[in-house]
Write an enzyme that holds these catalytic residues in place. Structure first.
Site, PDB file in Angstrom:
ATOM      1  N   CYS A   1       7.796  -4.562 -24.086  1.00 39.82           N
ATOM      2  CA  CYS A   1       8.421  -4.054 -22.860  1.00 39.82           C
ATOM      3  C   CYS A   1       7.973  -4.857 -21.640  1.00 39.82           C
ATOM      4  CB  CYS A   1       8.138  -2.567 -22.695  1.00 39.82           C
ATOM      5  SG  CYS A   1       6.414  -2.160 -22.927  1.00 39.82           S
TER       6      CYS A   1
ATOM      7  N   GLU B   1       8.592   5.502 -20.077  1.00 42.69           N
ATOM      8  CA  GLU B   1       8.311   4.064 -19.968  1.00 42.69           C
ATOM      9  C   GLU B   1       9.495   3.365 -20.627  1.00 42.69           C
ATOM     10  OE1 GLU B   1       8.014   0.767 -20.717  1.00 42.69           O
ATOM     11  OE2 GLU B   1       6.216   0.875 -21.968  1.00 42.69           O
TER      12      GLU B   1
ATOM     13  N   GLU C   1      17.411  -6.550 -20.470  1.00 43.45           N
ATOM     14  CA  GLU C   1      16.287  -6.658 -21.404  1.00 43.45           C
ATOM     15  C   GLU C   1      16.808  -7.128 -22.758  1.00 43.45           C
ATOM     16  OE1 GLU C   1      14.269  -3.014 -22.744  1.00 43.45           O
ATOM     17  OE2 GLU C   1      12.388  -4.000 -22.252  1.00 43.45           O
TER      18      GLU C   1
ATOM     19  N   LYS D   1       6.672  11.762 -32.723  1.00 39.15           N
ATOM     20  CA  LYS D   1       7.781  11.239 -33.540  1.00 39.15           C
ATOM     21  C   LYS D   1       7.801   9.709 -33.456  1.00 39.15           C
ATOM     22  CE  LYS D   1      12.011  10.044 -33.039  1.00 39.15           C
ATOM     23  NZ  LYS D   1      12.066   9.011 -34.073  1.00 39.15           N
TER      24      LYS D   1
END
Ligand code: TAP
Length: 487
Positions: A291, A257, A390, A182
């Site tokens: 990331c 992750e 983040e 997906k």
């Protein structure tokens, strides 16, 4: 362009070897973040489509050709897919840039070859997954078989849409699994195109299914489906936690992750010009929507001011520009809400006491687009939100430190543990610091390098499990012990 991605026609789902509409008949629009214009409609998968795709994958694995295929044949097909991706690199690179806003330099010259490289590299693993003979007792012949898991559900984010197809699908398929993938709704196009190329390469129906659609419906249905044996996920921490909880009911394996806030540490004895380039690329490559971005730059106090001046000079030279221009190095953020989130963090940083040393503003190109300047925040302390959270955009927090222990303490004082960088000419110091950093990857005198052969993944809040390398193939396979009485 292909039938599926022809102008005026909605991009379709890939289920059981065919390009199909969603069971509901619904579509959604995918947008170009650089122009704020629609690119095309895309079939919107839902739970019924997840079920159709899982059934197709199960059939291809349980009773179909993939589960019974000779590994050498699997290897040949995956290699062929890598070749086709290379042949179509111009087309795929362009699609990625339109959908995601990243510079064509990145999507065409770096991402597309990396995906091809993944299929080439992992194709070789198909013939190299072996068990052991184990000398337990002369009365038995005892050995292990290394077997696939079955059906793998892969849920991927919008920041590296095509690379993530390679990182997830290539090792899973090489290990003999079937895959239902997906893509993120923001960026579905390259995954659909690679799904088509997989059919052209000769992957049998049901082996690789692609389901663009909302995470909350088709993604969640995939996670909860009893016919899926493992979920491999890359994305936000919140969704990762939910997926882990949802996997519990069907006792699924899961790999997560979940991003990072990676420290890039510059010691006073580093090659400063190389470190400036590394600090720059560490955060501004991929618009900072990476990331592993080196988004916390730790700089030793004695060189802090000199280093900051050089970095700011470099950051100010690079302005956002048309992502389709091969000279562009800073593209558009993926959508308006990501841009607002990033600019909101710049404001937060200032309200916490940081200084905007470069950038800090939206900068439309030709009057449009979700572009943000290359931004450097100085005077940041490690406890500020801009140092701990983040941001996922082109915003660098610069934090001074004093000596090795202070650098390591600040580097590790964070929820995340994905990647890190160390810049020094002192070999001993470099390796000692590398050992002490709580991170899945340490780059020494370089940053942001990847290869299908090198494992990648996090520790602590960055998740667990590994993409890439031999470790990823192991994570898509399991061991069976066989005991044979020979007396
Ligand atoms: P997420 O919401 O985590 O999305 C990642 C993927 O998970 C998408 O395909 C998403 O689908 C799907 N998803 C969402 N809810 C789900 C559910 N309940 N069950 C199964 N799948 C589900 O990330 P995002 O919204 O794209 O970005 C939010 C923030 O996450 C970013 O600002 C950034 O900080 C971080 N992020 C991190 C990474 C990496 S590489 N670690 C990548 C992207 C974003 P849809 O989006 O299609 O609905």
């Amino acid at each position: 362009m292909t039938d599926t991605l022809a102008p005026g026609k909605p991009a379709k789902l890939i289920i059981d070897g065919k390009a199909v509409d969603a069971a509901s008949g619904e579509t959604f629009t995918t947008w170009n973040p650089a122009t704020e214009e629609p690119i095309c409609e895309v079939a919107k998968a839902g739970p019924e489509d997840a079920n159709r795709a899982v059934q197709a994958a199960r059939a291809a694995y349980d009773s179909g050709p993939w589960g019974r295929m000779r590994p050498a044949e699997r290897q040949r097909l995956l290699w062929k897919l890598g070749d086709l991706i290379l042949e179509h690199a111009d087309e795929i690179g362009r699609l990625e840039t339109l959908d995601n806003g990243k510079p064509i330099f990145e999507s065409r010259q770096i991402d597309a070859p990396m995906v091809a490289n993944c299929f080439h590299y992992f194709s070789g693993w198909a013939t190299k997954l072996t068990g052991d003979t184990v000398p337990v007792n002369p009365a038995f012949f005892t050995y292990t078989l290394r077997e696939p898991l079955g059906v793998v559900g892969a849920i991927i984010p919008w920041n590296f849409p095509m690379i993530m197809v390679g990182w997830k699908a290539a090792p899973a398929l090489a290990a003999g699994n079937c895959v239902v993938l997906k893509p993120a709704q923001e960026t579905p196009l390259t995954a659909v195109r690679i799904g088509e190329l997989a059919l052209e390469a000769g992957l049998p129906p049901g082996v690789l299914n692609i389901l663009p659609g909302p995470g909350s419906s088709v993604g969640a249905a995939l996670v909860k489906h009893p016919g899926v044996d493992k979920i491999t996920f890359t994305g936000s921490t919140e969704v990762g936690k939910q997926i882990m909880r949802d996997c519990a009911d069907t006792v699924k394996k899961v790999t997560l992750e979940l991003g990072g806030k990676s420290p890039n540490i510059v010691f006073a004895d580093a090659d400063l010009d190389a470190a400036v380039r590394g600090a720059y690329n560490g955060i501004f490559y991929g618009k900072g929507e990476v990331c592993a971005a080196g988004s916390r730059l730790l700089v030793e106090k004695s060189i802090h001011d000199e280093f900051l001046a050089k970095l700011v000079e470099r950051a100010q030279k690079v302005q956002p520009a048309d992502p389709l221009d091969p000279k562009t190095r800073l593209g558009a953020l993926v959508n308006e809400s990501q841009m607002k989130k990033v600019l909101g963090y710049v404001e937060t940083g200032v309200s916490e006491g940081a200084t905007i040393a470069a950038g800090g503003k939206r900068r439309p190109v030709n009057g449009k687009g979700w572009f943000v300047e290359a931004t450097v925040l100085s005077g940041v302390s490690n406890s500020m939100r801009v140092a701990q959270e983040e941001i996922f955009g082109p915003v660098l927090a610069v934090i001074p430190f004093d000596g090795v222990d202070d650098a390591v303490t600040k580097a590790n004082d964070i929820f995340y543990g994905l990647a890190s960088g160390v810049w020094t000419r002192d070999v001993k110091k470099a390796h000692l610091v590398a050992r002490r950093l709580a991170a899945g990857t340490v780059w020494i005198n370089t940053y942001n390098f990847y290869d299908p052969g090198m494992p990648f993944g996090g520790v602590k809040g960055s998740g667990f499990g590994r993409d890439l390398g031999a470790d990823s193939v192991r994570e898509y396979s399991q061991v069976k012990s066989v005991w044979t009485s020979i007396e």
